[in-house]
Design a protein around this motif. Structure first.
Motif, PDB file in Angstrom:
ATOM      1  N   ASP A 111      12.999  -5.426  13.052  1.00 42.63           N
ATOM      2  CA  ASP A 111      13.864  -6.384  13.744  1.00 42.63           C
ATOM      3  C   ASP A 111      13.506  -7.797  13.272  1.00 42.63           C
ATOM      4  O   ASP A 111      12.329  -8.185  13.328  1.00 42.63           O
ATOM      5  CB  ASP A 111      13.630  -6.241  15.247  1.00 42.63           C
ATOM      6  N   PRO A 112      14.471  -8.599  12.817  1.00 38.64           N
ATOM      7  CA  PRO A 112      14.148  -9.950  12.323  1.00 38.64           C
ATOM      8  C   PRO A 112      13.531 -10.841  13.390  1.00 38.64           C
ATOM      9  O   PRO A 112      12.824 -11.801  13.057  1.00 38.64           O
ATOM     10  CB  PRO A 112      15.505 -10.488  11.860  1.00 38.64           C
ATOM     11  N   ALA A 113      13.756 -10.535  14.659  1.00 40.59           N
ATOM     12  CA  ALA A 113      13.208 -11.370  15.729  1.00 40.59           C
ATOM     13  C   ALA A 113      11.691 -11.298  15.793  1.00 40.59           C
ATOM     14  O   ALA A 113      11.045 -12.176  16.392  1.00 40.59           O
ATOM     15  CB  ALA A 113      13.798 -10.956  17.072  1.00 40.59           C
ATOM     16  N   ARG A 114      11.102 -10.285  15.153  1.00 37.96           N
ATOM     17  CA  ARG A 114       9.646 -10.146  15.230  1.00 37.96           C
ATOM     18  C   ARG A 114       8.920 -10.952  14.156  1.00 37.96           C
ATOM     19  O   ARG A 114       7.693 -11.025  14.151  1.00 37.96           O
ATOM     20  CB  ARG A 114       9.270  -8.666  15.112  1.00 37.96           C
ATOM     21  N   HIS A 115       9.658 -11.539  13.218  1.00 33.28           N
ATOM     22  CA  HIS A 115       9.083 -12.434  12.209  1.00 33.28           C
ATOM     23  C   HIS A 115       7.908 -11.777  11.465  1.00 33.28           C
ATOM     24  O   HIS A 115       6.773 -12.267  11.482  1.00 33.28           O
ATOM     25  CB  HIS A 115       8.622 -13.747  12.855  1.00 33.28           C
ATOM     26  N   PHE A 116       8.185 -10.691  10.797  1.00 38.17           N
ATOM     27  CA  PHE A 116       7.146  -9.961  10.070  1.00 38.17           C
ATOM     28  C   PHE A 116       6.631 -10.775   8.880  1.00 38.17           C
ATOM     29  O   PHE A 116       7.415 -11.335   8.111  1.00 38.17           O
ATOM     30  CB  PHE A 116       7.702  -8.630   9.545  1.00 38.17           C
ATOM     31  N   SER A 117       5.315 -10.802   8.719  1.00 40.32           N
ATOM     32  CA  SER A 117       4.719 -11.402   7.526  1.00 40.32           C
ATOM     33  C   SER A 117       4.813 -10.417   6.377  1.00 40.32           C
ATOM     34  O   SER A 117       5.102  -9.232   6.569  1.00 40.32           O
ATOM     35  CB  SER A 117       3.247 -11.737   7.787  1.00 40.32           C
ATOM     36  N   SER A 118       4.510 -10.884   5.150  1.00 38.48           N
ATOM     37  CA  SER A 118       4.507  -9.990   3.989  1.00 38.48           C
ATOM     38  C   SER A 118       3.495  -8.866   4.176  1.00 38.48           C
ATOM     39  O   SER A 118       3.746  -7.710   3.819  1.00 38.48           O
ATOM     40  CB  SER A 118       4.198 -10.782   2.719  1.00 38.48           C
ATOM     41  N   GLN A 119       2.330  -9.191   4.767  1.00 41.26           N
ATOM     42  CA  GLN A 119       1.316  -8.173   5.009  1.00 41.26           C
ATOM     43  C   GLN A 119       1.803  -7.140   6.028  1.00 41.26           C
ATOM     44  O   GLN A 119       1.592  -5.937   5.862  1.00 41.26           O
ATOM     45  CB  GLN A 119       0.028  -8.823   5.516  1.00 41.26           C
ATOM     46  N   ALA A 120       2.490  -7.593   7.058  1.00 42.20           N
ATOM     47  CA  ALA A 120       3.017  -6.665   8.066  1.00 42.20           C
ATOM     48  C   ALA A 120       4.081  -5.761   7.468  1.00 42.20           C
ATOM     49  O   ALA A 120       4.148  -4.574   7.789  1.00 42.20           O
ATOM     50  CB  ALA A 120       3.586  -7.451   9.244  1.00 42.20           C
ATOM     51  N   ILE A 121       4.886  -6.312   6.582  1.00 48.70           N
ATOM     52  CA  ILE A 121       5.895  -5.487   5.904  1.00 48.70           C
ATOM     53  C   ILE A 121       5.208  -4.460   5.023  1.00 48.70           C
ATOM     54  O   ILE A 121       5.580  -3.278   5.000  1.00 48.70           O
ATOM     55  CB  ILE A 121       6.838  -6.381   5.067  1.00 48.70           C
ATOM     56  N   HIS A 122       4.185  -4.898   4.299  1.00 49.44           N
ATOM     57  CA  HIS A 122       3.443  -4.004   3.407  1.00 49.44           C
ATOM     58  C   HIS A 122       2.896  -2.789   4.165  1.00 49.44           C
ATOM     59  O   HIS A 122       2.976  -1.656   3.686  1.00 49.44           O
ATOM     60  CB  HIS A 122       2.291  -4.769   2.753  1.00 49.44           C
ATOM     61  N   THR A 123       2.361  -3.008   5.358  1.00 46.69           N
ATOM     62  CA  THR A 123       1.770  -1.906   6.116  1.00 46.69           C
ATOM     63  C   THR A 123       2.819  -0.932   6.632  1.00 46.69           C
ATOM     64  O   THR A 123       2.486   0.201   6.993  1.00 46.69           O
ATOM     65  CB  THR A 123       0.958  -2.440   7.305  1.00 46.69           C
ATOM     66  N   ARG A 124       4.073  -1.334   6.640  1.00 51.41           N
ATOM     67  CA  ARG A 124       5.128  -0.466   7.139  1.00 51.41           C
ATOM     68  C   ARG A 124       5.840   0.290   6.036  1.00 51.41           C
ATOM     69  O   ARG A 124       6.681   1.149   6.321  1.00 51.41           O
ATOM     70  CB  ARG A 124       6.119  -1.286   7.976  1.00 51.41           C
ATOM     71  N   LEU A 125       5.515  -0.028   4.781  1.00 48.40           N
ATOM     72  CA  LEU A 125       6.067   0.742   3.671  1.00 48.40           C
ATOM     73  C   LEU A 125       5.299   2.053   3.536  1.00 48.40           C
ATOM     74  O   LEU A 125       4.088   2.087   3.747  1.00 48.40           O
ATOM     75  CB  LEU A 125       5.966  -0.057   2.361  1.00 48.40           C
ATOM     76  N   PRO A 126       5.957   3.148   3.172  1.00 48.78           N
ATOM     77  CA  PRO A 126       5.262   4.434   3.039  1.00 48.78           C
ATOM     78  C   PRO A 126       4.127   4.354   2.022  1.00 48.78           C
ATOM     79  O   PRO A 126       4.249   3.704   0.978  1.00 48.78           O
ATOM     80  CB  PRO A 126       6.369   5.380   2.560  1.00 48.78           C
ATOM     81  N   ALA A 127       3.013   4.996   2.332  1.00 49.83           N
ATOM     82  CA  ALA A 127       1.856   5.000   1.440  1.00 49.83           C
ATOM     83  C   ALA A 127       2.002   6.009   0.324  1.00 49.83           C
ATOM     84  O   ALA A 127       1.340   5.897  -0.714  1.00 49.83           O
ATOM     85  CB  ALA A 127       0.582   5.287   2.243  1.00 49.83           C
ATOM     86  N   PHE A 128       2.858   7.002   0.517  1.00 42.25           N
ATOM     87  CA  PHE A 128       3.025   8.063  -0.489  1.00 42.25           C
ATOM     88  C   PHE A 128       4.510   8.336  -0.702  1.00 42.25           C
ATOM     89  O   PHE A 128       5.298   8.331   0.241  1.00 42.25           O
ATOM     90  CB  PHE A 128       2.326   9.350  -0.034  1.00 42.25           C
ATOM     91  N   GLY A 129       4.847   8.589  -1.956  1.00 41.13           N
ATOM     92  CA  GLY A 129       6.219   8.956  -2.288  1.00 41.13           C
ATOM     93  C   GLY A 129       7.139   7.754  -2.391  1.00 41.13           C
ATOM     94  O   GLY A 129       6.853   6.666  -1.878  1.00 41.13           O
ATOM     95  N   ASP A 130       8.262   7.947  -3.046  1.00 40.74           N
ATOM     96  CA  ASP A 130       9.259   6.893  -3.152  1.00 40.74           C
ATOM     97  C   ASP A 130       9.886   6.637  -1.777  1.00 40.74           C
ATOM     98  O   ASP A 130       9.848   7.486  -0.894  1.00 40.74           O
ATOM     99  CB  ASP A 130      10.350   7.296  -4.140  1.00 40.74           C
TER     100      ASP A 130
END
Length: 300
Positions: A111-130
């Protein structure tokens, strides 16, 4: 008594995608229904002058959703109804489908209202697989991109894409890329007035490193018929959508898109109630199925 009049509605930006409309106009004429094609933004059209208004390819709604929905709410006798369009034009409807027990792809919602940092976005990307990044509001493949998790460059590009989308006020969804689509394709099932009409397979459209698209991507079809497991999920998905919307009558049209899931069973990718390509000319009898469904609405 004059023949009933039906408007088939398109967008101004995609005239080359409307080849099916000519065949539908002809099929309706054989049923004594007068059909004509109109652009939804054409202010000169008297929508109230039609006995039925049917959406066909209003693919510019993603960039002007509020305007589109206001127009839809103002149109009498619109199919599918405006309430379905409000719900279905934001892919967060998949949350409610999952709550109804419909299997869907695992999704991270931002949600854009949460103002995610680049690091926060990084942690939400899958660690394995495309994985795949999508805006929750778009038509077709607009704004969709596939990334490779093991590549640092790809992850940086993905983080930048998500950050830019959120900064622009867009809600974002992140999903694992189901590699089964590469060799089995995507299964689509089409219903008219709740009755099964036809199905087809679509080839995978997202190669690794696919850049976010600002245009509607042409879909590549493969011959094939949905098996019973896909048909069963399609019917359950359509029933769940009607229950969520509180609609007792069947929807005029629906396309249910599914993929083989991580455990081999089908999962819902999308249920398309707004402006799906139905490929009626490609399947014998499909144009006639659609024309009869429209005619049935007129005589109800």
């Amino acid at each position: 008594m004059s023949n009933p009049r039906v408007a088939l509605v398109i967008s101004e930006d995609h005239p080359s995608f409307n080849q099916d409309n000519g065949a539908l106009v002809e099929a309706l004429a054989k049923l004594n229904v007068e059909a004509s094609v109109h652009v939804w933004t054409d202010k000169s059209v008297d929508w109230a002058g039609f006995d039925l208004v049917v959406l066909r390819s209003t693919w510019d709604y993603g960039s002007r959703r509020e305007e589109f929905l206001e127009w839809a709410k103002s149109v009498p006798k619109l199919e599918n109804p405006a309430s379905a369009l409000v719900w279905n034009t934001d892919k967060e409807y998949l949350k409610t489908m999952a709550e109804k027990g419909i299997p869907t792809i695992r999704t991270v919602w931002l949600d854009p209202a949460r103002h995610f940092s680049s690091q926060a976005i990084h942690t939400r990307l899958p660690a394995f697989g495309d994985f795949v990044i999508k805006p929750t509001i778009s038509a077709g493949s607009q704004g969709v991109a596939r990334y490779q998790e093991a590549t640092a460059t790809a992850r940086t590009r993905a983080i930048n894409q998500v950050r830019d989308m959120l900064a622009a006020g867009n809600h974002v969804m992140i999903q694992p890329y189901l590699t089964s689509v590469d060799h089995e394709g995507e299964t689509s099932v089409v219903f008219f007035n709740g009755e099964y009409s036809h199905s087809f397979l679509k080839s995978a459209m997202l190669s690794r490193g696919t850049a976010p698209s600002e245009i509607y991507v042409e879909e590549s079809l493969k011959d094939g018929v949905a098996d019973e497991t896909f048909l069963d999920l399609a019917r359950k998905s359509l029933s769940a959508a009607r229950e969520i919307l509180g609609i007792e009558d069947e929807l005029l049209y629906a396309r249910v898109d599914m993929l083989p899931g991580e455990e081999g069973l089908p999962v819902l990718l999308e249920i398309e109630l707004v402006e799906p390509r139905l490929f009626v000319r490609r399947h014998p009898g499909a144009v006639e199925n659609y024309a009869r469904a429209i005619a049935a609405r007129l005589s109800a």
